[in-house]
Scaffold this active site. Structure first.
Site, short mmCIF file in Angstrom:
data_model
loop_
_atom_site.label_atom_id
_atom_site.label_comp_id
_atom_site.label_asym_id
_atom_site.label_seq_id
_atom_site.Cartn_x
_atom_site.Cartn_y
_atom_site.Cartn_z
N HIS A 57 20.24 18.07 -7.80
CA HIS A 57 19.63 16.85 -8.35
C HIS A 57 18.12 16.90 -8.21
O HIS A 57 17.58 17.52 -7.31
CB HIS A 57 20.17 15.59 -7.66
CG HIS A 57 20.13 15.63 -6.16
ND1 HIS A 57 21.06 16.33 -5.42
CD2 HIS A 57 19.27 15.10 -5.27
CE1 HIS A 57 20.78 16.21 -4.14
NE2 HIS A 57 19.69 15.48 -4.02
N HIS A 83 14.92 14.39 -7.72
CA HIS A 83 14.48 13.03 -7.38
C HIS A 83 13.30 12.67 -8.27
O HIS A 83 12.35 13.44 -8.39
CB HIS A 83 14.00 12.95 -5.93
CG HIS A 83 15.08 13.12 -4.92
ND1 HIS A 83 15.74 12.04 -4.35
CD2 HIS A 83 15.60 14.22 -4.34
CE1 HIS A 83 16.62 12.49 -3.47
NE2 HIS A 83 16.56 13.81 -3.44
#
Ligand code: AMP
Length: 138
Positions: free
Chosen positions: A100, A102
């Site tokens: 992922h 951020h």
């Protein structure tokens, strides 16, 4: 899909989230433990634990989604700045083992410990490390 992976479950629509954006390959949603107002995450829908294992085309797709969301966050919140941050492994404080990015809006003097300041480096050490890394890019 990995049943025990929270981001796989979000991508599959099995766990609720504040979904900001979705396409065939990626998704972006609000982080439920925001480090700053507007903190969001962009993920590939398929499960890859980290940057090392993520195919380059999915990295590009996830980065494009993060860019879309960053532009929207910036327009919506007008933060003082914004960082894209990405963690791999426990030493980098990765807590969810599904790649992922951020999207982190920043405030003036918000105290977030991401900026390390500019300290002149040791050129011979930089060169030594450069050679080690460069050799792995041939
Ligand atoms: P990292 O520590 O870099 O692996 O970041 C994982 C992020 O996922 C953290 O900022 C968590 O707050 C966030 N997170 C974990 N579970 C959820 C969830 N169900 N919905 C949204 N964000 C989550």
């Amino acid at each position: 899909m990995q049943q025990d992976c929270i981001f796989c479950r979000i991508a599959a629509g099995e766990t609720p989230c504040f979904m900001l954006y979705e396409d065939e390959f990626t998704a972006a949603f609000m982080d439920i433990n925001p480090a700053s107002p507007g903190h969001a995450l962009a993920i590939p829908k398929r499960h890859f634990p980290d940057l090392y294992q993520l195919p380059a085309d999915l990295l590009a797709a996830t980065a494009a989604t993060a860019q879309k969301v960053a532009v929207a966050v910036s327009a919506a919140l007008e933060p003082a700045g914004l960082n894209l941050v990405q963690a791999n492994g426990p030493g980098a404080a990765q807590s969810v083992l599904h790649f992922h990015l951020h999207i982190l809006p920043r405030g003036d003097r918000d105290g977030m410990r991401l900026n390390w300041g500019l300290q002149p480096g040791d050129m011979s050490q930089i060169e030594q490390i450069y050679k080690c890394v460069r050799a792995r890019l041939d």
